[in-house]
Design a protein around this motif. Structure first.
Motif, PDB file in Angstrom:
ATOM      1  N   CYS A  58       0.826  -1.207   0.000  1.00 15.32           N
ATOM      2  CA  CYS A  58       0.000   0.000   0.000  1.00 15.32           C
ATOM      3  C   CYS A  58       0.859   1.255   0.000  1.00 15.32           C
ATOM      4  CB  CYS A  58      -0.927  -0.003   1.210  1.00 15.32           C
ATOM      5  SG  CYS A  58      -2.216  -1.262   1.158  1.00 15.32           S
ATOM      6  N   GLU A  59       1.940   1.255   0.787  1.00 12.09           N
ATOM      7  CA  GLU A  59       2.767   2.449   0.856  1.00 12.09           C
ATOM      8  C   GLU A  59       3.502   2.703  -0.455  1.00 12.09           C
ATOM      9  OE1 GLU A  59       5.610   2.222   3.974  1.00 12.09           O
ATOM     10  OE2 GLU A  59       6.657   0.478   3.164  1.00 12.09           O
ATOM     11  N   ALA A  60       3.745   1.656  -1.242  1.00 11.35           N
ATOM     12  CA  ALA A  60       4.391   1.851  -2.538  1.00 11.35           C
ATOM     13  C   ALA A  60       3.465   2.568  -3.513  1.00 11.35           C
ATOM     14  CB  ALA A  60       4.829   0.504  -3.115  1.00 11.35           C
ATOM     15  N   ILE A  61       2.165   2.304  -3.415  1.00 10.78           N
ATOM     16  CA  ILE A  61       1.210   3.015  -4.266  1.00 10.78           C
ATOM     17  C   ILE A  61       1.157   4.481  -3.858  1.00 10.78           C
ATOM     18  CG2 ILE A  61      -1.170   3.107  -5.078  1.00 10.78           C
ATOM     19  CD1 ILE A  61       0.458   0.576  -5.874  1.00 10.78           C
ATOM     20  N   ASP A  62       1.144   4.739  -2.569  1.00  5.40           N
ATOM     21  CA  ASP A  62       1.168   6.115  -2.070  1.00  5.40           C
ATOM     22  C   ASP A  62       2.408   6.839  -2.572  1.00  5.40           C
ATOM     23  OD1 ASP A  62       0.111   8.143   0.106  1.00  5.40           O
ATOM     24  OD2 ASP A  62       2.257   7.920   0.499  1.00  5.40           O
ATOM     25  N   GLU A  63       3.545   6.180  -2.497  1.00  8.45           N
ATOM     26  CA  GLU A  63       4.793   6.806  -2.921  1.00  8.45           C
ATOM     27  C   GLU A  63       4.821   7.041  -4.431  1.00  8.45           C
ATOM     28  OE1 GLU A  63       8.545   8.473  -3.210  1.00  8.45           O
ATOM     29  OE2 GLU A  63       7.110   8.356  -1.556  1.00  8.45           O
ATOM     30  N   ALA A  64       4.198   6.172  -5.210  1.00 14.20           N
ATOM     31  CA  ALA A  64       4.174   6.357  -6.663  1.00 14.20           C
ATOM     32  C   ALA A  64       3.519   7.683  -7.035  1.00 14.20           C
ATOM     33  CB  ALA A  64       3.439   5.196  -7.325  1.00 14.20           C
ATOM     34  N   ALA A  65       2.430   8.023  -6.340  1.00 16.90           N
ATOM     35  CA  ALA A  65       1.782   9.313  -6.593  1.00 16.90           C
ATOM     36  C   ALA A  65       2.612  10.463  -6.043  1.00 16.90           C
ATOM     37  CB  ALA A  65       0.392   9.322  -5.957  1.00 16.90           C
ATOM     38  N   ARG A  66       3.122  10.284  -4.834  1.00 18.45           N
ATOM     39  CA  ARG A  66       3.832  11.366  -4.160  1.00 18.45           C
ATOM     40  C   ARG A  66       5.130  11.728  -4.885  1.00 18.45           C
ATOM     41  NH1 ARG A  66       1.658  12.873   0.469  1.00 18.45           N
ATOM     42  NH2 ARG A  66       0.501  10.924   0.633  1.00 18.45           N
ATOM     43  N   ALA A  67       5.775  10.716  -5.470  1.00 20.04           N
ATOM     44  CA  ALA A  67       7.056  10.958  -6.149  1.00 20.04           C
ATOM     45  C   ALA A  67       6.879  11.887  -7.347  1.00 20.04           C
ATOM     46  CB  ALA A  67       7.661   9.630  -6.593  1.00 20.04           C
ATOM     47  N   VAL A  68       5.805  11.708  -8.099  1.00 24.31           N
ATOM     48  CA  VAL A  68       5.575  12.573  -9.259  1.00 24.31           C
ATOM     49  C   VAL A  68       5.349  14.008  -8.811  1.00 24.31           C
ATOM     50  CG1 VAL A  68       4.048  13.031 -11.203  1.00 24.31           C
ATOM     51  CG2 VAL A  68       4.654  10.674 -10.637  1.00 24.31           C
ATOM     52  N   LEU A  69       4.574  14.193  -7.764  1.00 19.41           N
ATOM     53  CA  LEU A  69       4.329  15.546  -7.267  1.00 19.41           C
ATOM     54  C   LEU A  69       5.596  16.149  -6.665  1.00 19.41           C
ATOM     55  CD1 LEU A  69       0.784  15.083  -5.701  1.00 19.41           C
ATOM     56  CD2 LEU A  69       1.391  16.183  -7.868  1.00 19.41           C
ATOM     57  N   ARG A  70       6.434  15.307  -6.078  1.00 19.76           N
ATOM     58  CA  ARG A  70       7.701  15.789  -5.520  1.00 19.76           C
ATOM     59  C   ARG A  70       8.593  16.339  -6.634  1.00 19.76           C
ATOM     60  NH1 ARG A  70       9.424  11.198  -3.436  1.00 19.76           N
ATOM     61  NH2 ARG A  70       8.049  11.434  -1.633  1.00 19.76           N
ATOM     62  N   GLU A  71       8.629  15.649  -7.748  1.00 23.62           N
ATOM     63  CA  GLU A  71       9.441  16.104  -8.877  1.00 23.62           C
ATOM     64  C   GLU A  71       8.975  17.449  -9.406  1.00 23.62           C
ATOM     65  OE1 GLU A  71       9.250  13.071 -11.818  1.00 23.62           O
ATOM     66  OE2 GLU A  71      10.361  11.593 -10.630  1.00 23.62           O
ATOM     67  N   SER A  72       7.697  17.737  -9.250  1.00 28.66           N
ATOM     68  CA  SER A  72       7.140  19.007  -9.724  1.00 28.66           C
ATOM     69  C   SER A  72       7.107  20.079  -8.640  1.00 28.66           C
ATOM     70  CB  SER A  72       5.714  18.776 -10.249  1.00 28.66           C
ATOM     71  OG  SER A  72       5.707  17.826 -11.290  1.00 28.66           O
ATOM     72  N   GLY A  73       7.618  19.754  -7.457  1.00 29.67           N
ATOM     73  CA  GLY A  73       7.634  20.714  -6.364  1.00 29.67           C
ATOM     74  C   GLY A  73       6.276  20.936  -5.728  1.00 29.67           C
ATOM     75  N   LEU A  74       5.381  19.978  -5.915  1.00 27.28           N
ATOM     76  CA  LEU A  74       4.023  20.138  -5.414  1.00 27.28           C
ATOM     77  C   LEU A  74       3.706  19.228  -4.233  1.00 27.28           C
ATOM     78  CD1 LEU A  74       2.221  20.254  -8.889  1.00 27.28           C
ATOM     79  CD2 LEU A  74       2.567  22.195  -7.331  1.00 27.28           C
ATOM     80  N   ASP A  75       4.651  18.422  -3.810  1.00 26.51           N
ATOM     81  CA  ASP A  75       4.352  17.419  -2.787  1.00 26.51           C
ATOM     82  C   ASP A  75       3.917  18.043  -1.472  1.00 26.51           C
ATOM     83  OD1 ASP A  75       7.170  18.182  -2.983  1.00 26.51           O
ATOM     84  OD2 ASP A  75       7.470  16.924  -1.208  1.00 26.51           O
ATOM     85  N   ARG A  76       4.375  19.263  -1.179  1.00 31.30           N
ATOM     86  CA  ARG A  76       3.969  19.901   0.084  1.00 31.30           C
ATOM     87  C   ARG A  76       2.491  20.253   0.087  1.00 31.30           C
ATOM     88  NH1 ARG A  76       6.498  23.763  -2.955  1.00 31.30           N
ATOM     89  NH2 ARG A  76       5.645  25.886  -3.036  1.00 31.30           N
ATOM     90  N   TYR A  77       1.867  20.274  -1.084  1.00 30.02           N
ATOM     91  CA  TYR A  77       0.442  20.573  -1.187  1.00 30.02           C
ATOM     92  C   TYR A  77      -0.437  19.324  -1.224  1.00 30.02           C
ATOM     93  CZ  TYR A  77       2.210  25.188  -2.554  1.00 30.02           C
ATOM     94  OH  TYR A  77       2.854  26.405  -2.578  1.00 30.02           O
ATOM     95  N   PHE A  78       0.197  18.163  -1.117  1.00 27.63           N
ATOM     96  CA  PHE A  78      -0.551  16.897  -1.069  1.00 27.63           C
ATOM     97  C   PHE A  78      -0.593  16.482   0.390  1.00 27.63           C
ATOM     98  CE2 PHE A  78      -0.431  12.145  -2.501  1.00 27.63           C
ATOM     99  CZ  PHE A  78      -1.736  11.988  -2.105  1.00 27.63           C
ATOM    100  N   ILE A  79      -1.745  16.701   1.067  1.00 27.86           N
ATOM    101  CA  ILE A  79      -1.778  16.676   2.529  1.00 27.86           C
ATOM    102  C   ILE A  79      -2.602  15.524   3.100  1.00 27.86           C
ATOM    103  CG2 ILE A  79      -1.320  19.137   2.758  1.00 27.86           C
ATOM    104  CD1 ILE A  79      -4.324  19.617   3.038  1.00 27.86           C
ATOM    105  N   HIS A  80      -2.886  14.497   2.309  1.00 27.10           N
ATOM    106  CA  HIS A  80      -3.611  13.341   2.837  1.00 27.10           C
ATOM    107  C   HIS A  80      -3.090  12.073   2.173  1.00 27.10           C
ATOM    108  CE1 HIS A  80      -5.923  13.234  -0.935  1.00 27.10           C
ATOM    109  NE2 HIS A  80      -6.225  14.515  -0.752  1.00 27.10           N
ATOM    110  N   ARG A  81      -3.535  10.940   2.656  1.00 31.94           N
ATOM    111  CA  ARG A  81      -3.138   9.654   2.077  1.00 31.94           C
ATOM    112  C   ARG A  81      -3.633   9.564   0.633  1.00 31.94           C
ATOM    113  NH1 ARG A  81      -7.467   7.249   6.260  1.00 31.94           N
ATOM    114  NH2 ARG A  81      -9.333   7.629   5.014  1.00 31.94           N
ATOM    115  N   THR A  82      -3.070   8.625  -0.111  1.00 34.98           N
ATOM    116  CA  THR A  82      -3.443   8.477  -1.516  1.00 34.98           C
ATOM    117  C   THR A  82      -4.774   7.762  -1.681  1.00 34.98           C
ATOM    118  OG1 THR A  82      -1.177   8.596  -2.335  1.00 34.98           O
ATOM    119  CG2 THR A  82      -2.740   7.394  -3.704  1.00 34.98           C
TER     120      THR A  82
END
Length: 374
Positions: free
Chosen positions: A282-306
């Motif tokens: 489950c955490e790998a799926i969460d990280e798959a989404a979070r990693a893309v937003l991290r690359e775009s500098g948007l991860d700080r705006y993703f404030i809940h679980r996937t």
């Protein structure tokens, strides 16, 4: 209280009770007490809520007959359950009698699992009646309910298709100059028109309100060019739920920077869905989404679980979140819903329900995920 179609399937009920005993035995509990709610609906097809009078199913782990305890005034309306034909010992009671002693009579009570949402009123009285060592039944019942059988998957497909039909009509109602509440009322009516038993939740979050993930509705007037998050769902008559989010632009495409951020969000949601397959955690799926937003500098705006599991409850196990090393298995269903929320300015979310298959993933929502101008 009421019965659902599942109550008519005796073989299904027996199979689920047997699986409950196996899971309880593995957990080292002597009996499982299940009060009204989604767990009892899963096991017996009985819908309803707990009240001050005790209704419960007690399933001894040692194979002895399950016990169903009900106020006599309620059981008169539950004959469609057919419990006697399933080998269930029905024990009714009237006001003035002790239903807690009745529920535990003849049952080992050295370690009893009690369903998670049992009211304290009943949990404490069960303890006084002899169930002194109580544990939560959630981890036991989770093992049953997480993996949907073919009939459950079909209900979730139907729910997904029904809510997709509502999203296909959002352009009829979402217009600049209308309030969130006005749009929400139209959507709620359509949810029922398109096959749901009721509209369980309707989020219409416009402009700065879209930066609040659980904003509901307000009298705010939707302005031209704003993003509007529409997160909607509810149960079919079978009890199985839909939950789908799309983000719309009201009357005008957004500014370039917002459009670019939305494109990153869309890529993040796609990456998480594509990552779904048996064995992935489950955490790998969460990280798959979070990693893309991290690359775009948007991860700080993703404030809940996937995401979250879905079935008879809108939110149930498993949760798609960092720290969950639970491996996915075929039949597990959950949401994939990354979001970007810029405080005081705008927000966006894309949500689909997916099912894990033997080889990968099946999307249960299939509306376009692009930022749609309505």
């Amino acid at each position: 209280m009421g019965t659902s179609p599942a109550a008519a399937d005796a073989a299904l009920v027996r199979r689920r009770l047997d699986r409950l005993r196996e899971a309880a035995d593995h957990a080292g509990v002597a009996a499982t007490v299940v009060t009204p709610g989604s767990d009892l609906r899963y096991l017996l097809g009985l819908s309803g809520s707990s009240f001050e009078r005790l209704t419960c199913l007690v399933v001894p782990t040692d194979g002895a007959s399950p016990v169903f305890v009900s106020p006599a005034l309620e059981y008169a309306g539950l004959t469609g359950l057919g419990l006697e034909g399933l080998g269930v010992d029905v024990r009714t009671w009237v006001d003035g009698e002790d239903p807690y002693a009745l529920a535990l009579a003849g049952i080992a009570t050295d370690r009893v699992a009690v369903s998670d949402l049992t009211p304290a009123l009943h949990a404490f009285r069960l303890r006084e009646a002899g169930a002194t060592h109580q544990v939560l039944a959630g981890p036991i019942l989770r093992e049953l309910r997480m993996r949907k059988d073919p009939a459950e998957l079909e209900q979730l497909r139907l729910a997904g298709a029904a809510i997709d039909r509502v999203h296909a009509r959002v352009g009829e109602w979402l217009q600049p100059g209308r309030t969130e509440a006005e749009v929400g009322a139209d959507i709620a009516a359509a949810i029922v028109e398109e096959g749901h038993a009721l509209a369980d939740f309707v989020i219409v979050a416009s402009g700065p309100n879209a930066a609040s993930p659980h904003h509901s509705l307000s009298d705010r007037v939707i302005e031209r060019g704003e993003l509007v998050v529409v997160d909607i769902g509810g149960p079919l008559t079978s009890g199985y739920n839909s939950d789908c989010t799309r983000t719309y632009a009201a009357g005008l495409a957004p500014a370039r920077d917002i459009a670019c951020a939305y494109a990153a969000l869309q890529a993040a949601q796609e990456a998480a869905v594509v990552a779904v397959r048996p064995g992935v955690t489950c955490e790998a799926i969460d990280e798959a989404a979070r990693a893309v937003l991290r690359e775009s500098g948007l991860d700080r705006y993703f404030i809940h679980r996937t995401g979250h599991g879905i079935g008879l409850d809108v939110h149930e196990e498993p949760y798609i979140v960092a720290g969950s090393n639970l491996p996915l298995e075929p039949g597990i269903t959950f949401s994939v819903e990354p979001g970007v929320y810029v405080p005081g300015e705008w927000g966006a979310r894309i949500e689909d329900i997916v099912a894990v298959t033997e080889t990968g993933v099946e999307r249960l929502n299939n509306r376009p995920r692009d930022l749609i101008v309505v």
